[in-house]
Design a protein around this motif. Structure first.
Motif, PDB file in Angstrom:
ATOM      1  N   CYS A  42      17.491  32.545  83.621  1.00 59.01           N
ATOM      2  CA  CYS A  42      18.528  33.314  83.042  1.00 59.01           C
ATOM      3  C   CYS A  42      18.865  33.854  83.861  1.00 59.01           C
ATOM      4  O   CYS A  42      18.644  35.222  83.968  1.00 59.01           O
ATOM      5  N   ILE A  43      20.311  33.983  84.004  1.00 57.14           N
ATOM      6  CA  ILE A  43      21.738  34.486  85.538  1.00 57.14           C
ATOM      7  C   ILE A  43      22.484  35.127  84.337  1.00 57.14           C
ATOM      8  O   ILE A  43      23.449  34.600  83.632  1.00 57.14           O
ATOM      9  N   ASN A  44      22.499  36.220  85.304  1.00 57.97           N
ATOM     10  CA  ASN A  44      23.433  37.057  84.112  1.00 57.97           C
ATOM     11  C   ASN A  44      23.386  37.097  82.587  1.00 57.97           C
ATOM     12  O   ASN A  44      24.775  36.563  81.842  1.00 57.97           O
ATOM     13  N   SER A  45      22.316  37.188  81.795  1.00 60.43           N
ATOM     14  CA  SER A  45      22.106  36.537  80.151  1.00 60.43           C
ATOM     15  C   SER A  45      21.729  37.831  79.273  1.00 60.43           C
ATOM     16  O   SER A  45      21.377  38.712  79.989  1.00 60.43           O
ATOM     17  N   TYR A  46      21.896  37.582  78.235  1.00 59.82           N
ATOM     18  CA  TYR A  46      21.674  38.309  76.932  1.00 59.82           C
ATOM     19  C   TYR A  46      21.307  36.941  75.883  1.00 59.82           C
ATOM     20  O   TYR A  46      21.355  36.232  75.679  1.00 59.82           O
ATOM     21  N   LEU A  47      20.328  38.156  74.963  1.00 58.61           N
ATOM     22  CA  LEU A  47      19.852  37.180  74.097  1.00 58.61           C
ATOM     23  C   LEU A  47      20.802  37.324  72.864  1.00 58.61           C
ATOM     24  O   LEU A  47      21.158  38.387  72.300  1.00 58.61           O
TER      25      LEU A  47
END
Length: 101
Positions: free
Chosen positions: A80-85
């Motif tokens: 996961c690159i530059n992501s959030y949950l």
């Protein structure tokens, strides 16, 4: 795990389209199960990944698969690159319970 619970409490669900996220995650889960079947049941050969929203969905689907009470699945990896949950407030209780086991 109090600090973890506090972190999830700070995350706001503002601006998330829950229905779209759930629909996309369900579709990805279906594709993952199809890929696992193609790999003769070896889920360690399946890796999810994405950038920004794609990474967010990859993260959510990975957690959904791993925490599935009926049929837990451990993938080979998740990138996961530059992501959030997404839907973090809904995921937090299950994630915290899993970490305490």
């Amino acid at each position: 795990f109090t600090p973890l619970a506090e972190l999830f409490a700070l995350i706001s669900a503002r601006g998330e389209d829950r229905q779209s996220i759930v629909e996309a995650a369900s579709h990805i889960r279906q594709v993952v199960h199809e890929q696992i079947a193609l790999m003769k049941g070896d889920s360690s050969r399946v890796i999810l990944g994405g950038f920004q929203r794609g990474g967010s969905l990859a993260m959510l689907v990975t957690l959904m698969l791993a925490l599935d009470e009926q049929r837990p699945v451990q993938l080979g990896g998740t990138v996961c690159i530059n992501s959030y949950l997404p839907l973090a407030n809904e995921c937090a209780p299950n994630l915290i319970n899993a970490l305490q086991k």
